[in-house]
Design a protein around this motif. Structure first.
Motif, mmCIF file in Angstrom:
data_model
loop_
_atom_site.group_PDB
_atom_site.id
_atom_site.type_symbol
_atom_site.label_atom_id
_atom_site.label_comp_id
_atom_site.label_asym_id
_atom_site.label_seq_id
_atom_site.Cartn_x
_atom_site.Cartn_y
_atom_site.Cartn_z
ATOM 1 N N ASN A 92 90.301 40.894 13.836
ATOM 2 C CA ASN A 92 90.639 42.271 13.466
ATOM 3 C C ASN A 92 89.990 43.229 14.640
ATOM 4 O OD1 ASN A 92 88.171 42.193 12.698
ATOM 5 N ND2 ASN A 92 88.301 43.590 11.176
ATOM 6 N N LEU A 93 89.438 42.572 15.777
ATOM 7 C CA LEU A 93 88.975 43.391 16.725
ATOM 8 C C LEU A 93 89.687 43.094 18.278
ATOM 9 C CD1 LEU A 93 85.029 43.030 16.518
ATOM 10 C CD2 LEU A 93 86.654 44.892 15.604
ATOM 11 N N THR A 94 89.982 43.720 19.217
ATOM 12 C CA THR A 94 90.439 43.528 20.283
ATOM 13 C C THR A 94 89.569 42.749 21.412
ATOM 14 O OG1 THR A 94 89.519 45.602 21.538
ATOM 15 C CG2 THR A 94 91.710 46.085 20.503
ATOM 16 N N GLY A 95 90.023 42.361 22.392
ATOM 17 C CA GLY A 95 89.210 41.445 23.354
ATOM 18 C C GLY A 95 88.241 42.247 23.858
ATOM 19 N N GLU A 97 86.513 44.593 22.387
ATOM 20 C CA GLU A 97 85.470 44.927 21.455
ATOM 21 C C GLU A 97 84.754 43.633 20.963
ATOM 22 O OE1 GLU A 97 88.134 48.404 19.073
ATOM 23 O OE2 GLU A 97 88.325 46.327 18.613
ATOM 24 N N ASN A 98 85.486 42.495 21.053
ATOM 25 C CA ASN A 98 84.890 41.176 20.804
ATOM 26 C C ASN A 98 83.926 40.746 21.900
ATOM 27 O OD1 ASN A 98 85.674 39.280 18.546
ATOM 28 N ND2 ASN A 98 87.660 40.073 19.183
ATOM 29 N N LEU A 99 84.164 40.961 23.053
ATOM 30 C CA LEU A 99 83.071 40.852 24.473
ATOM 31 C C LEU A 99 81.900 42.073 24.253
ATOM 32 C CD1 LEU A 99 85.362 39.989 27.750
ATOM 33 C CD2 LEU A 99 84.129 38.548 25.593
ATOM 34 N N ARG A 100 82.001 43.159 23.765
ATOM 35 C CA ARG A 100 81.297 44.120 23.701
ATOM 36 C C ARG A 100 80.102 43.579 22.813
ATOM 37 N NH1 ARG A 100 84.627 49.891 23.199
ATOM 38 N NH2 ARG A 100 84.540 50.032 25.397
ATOM 39 N N ILE A 101 80.614 43.024 21.398
ATOM 40 C CA ILE A 101 79.564 42.357 20.630
ATOM 41 C C ILE A 101 78.700 41.366 21.082
ATOM 42 C CG2 ILE A 101 79.191 40.810 18.398
ATOM 43 C CD1 ILE A 101 81.626 42.665 17.393
ATOM 44 N N LEU A 130 95.113 43.256 18.850
ATOM 45 C CA LEU A 130 94.267 42.655 18.554
ATOM 46 C C LEU A 130 94.124 41.169 18.710
ATOM 47 C CD1 LEU A 130 94.317 44.124 14.817
ATOM 48 C CD2 LEU A 130 92.999 44.946 16.462
ATOM 49 N N PHE A 131 92.944 40.406 18.465
ATOM 50 C CA PHE A 131 92.661 39.131 19.016
ATOM 51 C C PHE A 131 93.703 38.156 18.112
ATOM 52 C CE2 PHE A 131 90.876 34.896 18.219
ATOM 53 C CZ PHE A 131 90.665 34.531 19.465
ATOM 54 N N SER A 132 93.913 38.423 17.038
ATOM 55 C CA SER A 132 94.955 37.920 16.172
ATOM 56 C C SER A 132 96.234 37.796 16.459
ATOM 57 C CB SER A 132 94.727 38.481 14.433
ATOM 58 O OG SER A 132 95.417 39.898 14.485
ATOM 59 N N GLN A 133 96.662 38.932 17.485
ATOM 60 C CA GLN A 133 97.855 38.934 17.898
ATOM 61 C C GLN A 133 98.073 38.330 19.305
ATOM 62 O OE1 GLN A 133 97.844 43.168 17.950
ATOM 63 N NE2 GLN A 133 99.143 43.388 15.991
ATOM 64 N N TYR A 134 97.016 37.866 19.926
ATOM 65 C CA TYR A 134 96.843 37.069 21.364
ATOM 66 C C TYR A 134 97.587 36.102 21.006
ATOM 67 C CZ TYR A 134 93.165 39.851 23.654
ATOM 68 O OH TYR A 134 92.533 40.960 24.222
ATOM 69 N N SER A 135 98.525 35.512 22.075
ATOM 70 C CA SER A 135 98.986 34.232 22.281
ATOM 71 C C SER A 135 97.911 33.128 22.504
ATOM 72 C CB SER A 135 99.762 34.085 23.476
ATOM 73 O OG SER A 135 99.192 34.231 24.789
ATOM 74 N N LEU A 136 98.308 31.813 22.510
ATOM 75 C CA LEU A 136 97.053 30.672 22.610
ATOM 76 C C LEU A 136 96.623 30.797 23.880
ATOM 77 C CD1 LEU A 136 95.743 28.464 21.418
ATOM 78 C CD2 LEU A 136 97.668 26.908 21.911
ATOM 79 N N GLY A 137 97.378 31.173 24.704
ATOM 80 C CA GLY A 137 97.056 31.086 26.375
ATOM 81 C C GLY A 137 95.889 32.534 26.536
ATOM 82 N N MET A 138 96.130 33.579 25.995
ATOM 83 C CA MET A 138 95.374 34.695 25.843
ATOM 84 C C MET A 138 93.779 34.308 25.295
ATOM 85 S SD MET A 138 98.006 37.793 25.220
ATOM 86 C CE MET A 138 96.876 39.336 25.433
ATOM 87 N N LYS A 139 94.118 33.663 24.258
ATOM 88 C CA LYS A 139 92.737 33.241 23.412
ATOM 89 C C LYS A 139 91.881 32.571 24.470
ATOM 90 C CE LYS A 139 94.832 33.699 18.526
ATOM 91 N NZ LYS A 139 95.078 32.995 17.620
ATOM 92 N N GLN A 140 92.686 31.564 24.893
ATOM 93 C CA GLN A 140 91.807 30.625 26.018
ATOM 94 C C GLN A 140 91.310 31.486 27.138
ATOM 95 O OE1 GLN A 140 91.350 27.730 24.997
ATOM 96 N NE2 GLN A 140 90.766 26.379 26.600
ATOM 97 N N ARG A 141 92.004 32.387 27.697
ATOM 98 C CA ARG A 141 91.465 33.178 28.622
ATOM 99 C C ARG A 141 90.253 34.206 28.303
ATOM 100 N NH1 ARG A 141 95.064 34.730 33.128
ATOM 101 N NH2 ARG A 141 97.017 33.516 32.851
ATOM 102 N N LEU A 142 90.338 34.631 27.031
ATOM 103 C CA LEU A 142 89.344 35.314 26.620
ATOM 104 C C LEU A 142 87.915 34.389 26.401
ATOM 105 C CD1 LEU A 142 88.600 38.092 25.518
ATOM 106 C CD2 LEU A 142 88.836 37.438 23.198
#
Length: 307
Positions: A92-95, A97-101, A130-142
């Protein structure tokens, strides 16, 4: 200074009677990319987890920068970046926001570190998706961004190109190569995609059923991939008899009823063809074959192709 950033000695992981990794001895040199190549289930991920202290070996030793891993985790781990399976991002957070944590947890003070890291992997900064809306490729990049965000000296990446489209694969490949060549990072990368490892790695270890079969520089491994003559004939048993009786030639392999492989002919191929014809043997093809790395992988593992 230790020449090997990673060195294992008889590293073994056993679950019950099953050995996932068996007496593994790998040597990852400073400032190079080491490709750990094997089929899915060959033991790559288990090996990497032991290198990171995420699972304990049944026996054997792991050394990082010449120091034993057990007891030195707090000193060594801040200098290592890793991608093992899927990191625990908040859906439920953006990329950003996740990296900030994670940046706060790691005590990173540089205000531009997140923007710079996202730029490196081709993801937008302060995006609302949001991260939940990322494609598989975007998740891998993050996930790769998280691995490199703290500027580690050593990267351990398990299948980092999974889920990426061809353009994304090329971009990540170039990014990983630049980390090594331009920033001096040492990188251990695993993959079941031989073509990508061949394009990226300096050194290659071939693992199969938990056993390290080969460990060579890519240059040496390519040199082992041989050239040979492949004959297609009416009867390979008859052809074998001619080779032995007429030419005293033993450097050949009968592949099946109609195909014969000769690794190093002592006499010109034209003479061999002429002898076959004179002895009444039908021959439909004599071709020089350049063995690929895929062919070599099949040969050393005694099985099917890798991917």
């Amino acid at each position: 200074m230790c020449d090997y950033v990673i060195e294992t000695n008889q590293l073994t992981k056993q679950y019950g009677t099953q050995k996932s990794v068996s007496e593994l001895n790998i040597h990852v040199q400073r400032g190079r990319i080491y490709g750990l190549l094997g089929r899915n289930g060959a033991g790559k991920t288990t090996t990497m987890k032991m290198l990171l202290g995420l699972t304990q070996p049944t026996s054997g030793k792991v050394s990082i920068w010449g120091q034993p891993l057990p007891g030195n985790e707090k000193k060594l781990m801040p200098h290592i970046g890793s991608l093992i399976e899927s990191p625990g991002f908040y859906p439920n957070l953006t990329g950003t926001e996740n990296l900030r944590i994670f940046a706060a947890l790691r005590g990173l003070k540089n205000g531009n570190v997140i923007r710079n890291t996202l730029d490196l992997v081709g993801l937008p900064y302060l995006d609302k998706k949001l991260f939940s809306q990322y494609s598989l490729g975007m998740k891998q990049r993050l996930a790769i961004a998280l691995a490199v965000m703290h500027d580690p000296e050593l990267l351990i990446l398990d299948e980092p190109i999974n889920g990426l489209d061809p353009i994304g694969i090329a971009e990540v490949r170039a990014f990983i190569r630049a980390l090594c060549d331009e920033r001096g990072k040492t990188i251990l990368i695993s993959s079941h995609i031989l073509s990508e490892i061949a394009l990226l790695a300096d050194d290659i270890g071939i693992i199969d059923h938990g056993v390290l079969l080969e460990e060579e520089s890519l240059m040496d491994l390519e040199a082992k991939s041989s050239r040979y003559i492949r004959f297609t004939v009416s009867d390979t048993a008859w052809a074998a008899g001619i080779l032995k009786g007429v030419f005293h030639e033993n450097q050949f392999t009968v592949q099946d009823a109609h195909h014969l492989r000769m690794d190093a002919a002592k006499v010109p191929v034209a003479e061999i063809i002429s002898a076959f014809v004179q002895h009444g043997l039908s021959i439909s093809e004599a071709a020089t074959v350049e063995e690929s790395l895929e062919d070599y992988f099949k040969r050393v593992t005694g099985g099917e192709g890798i991917a």
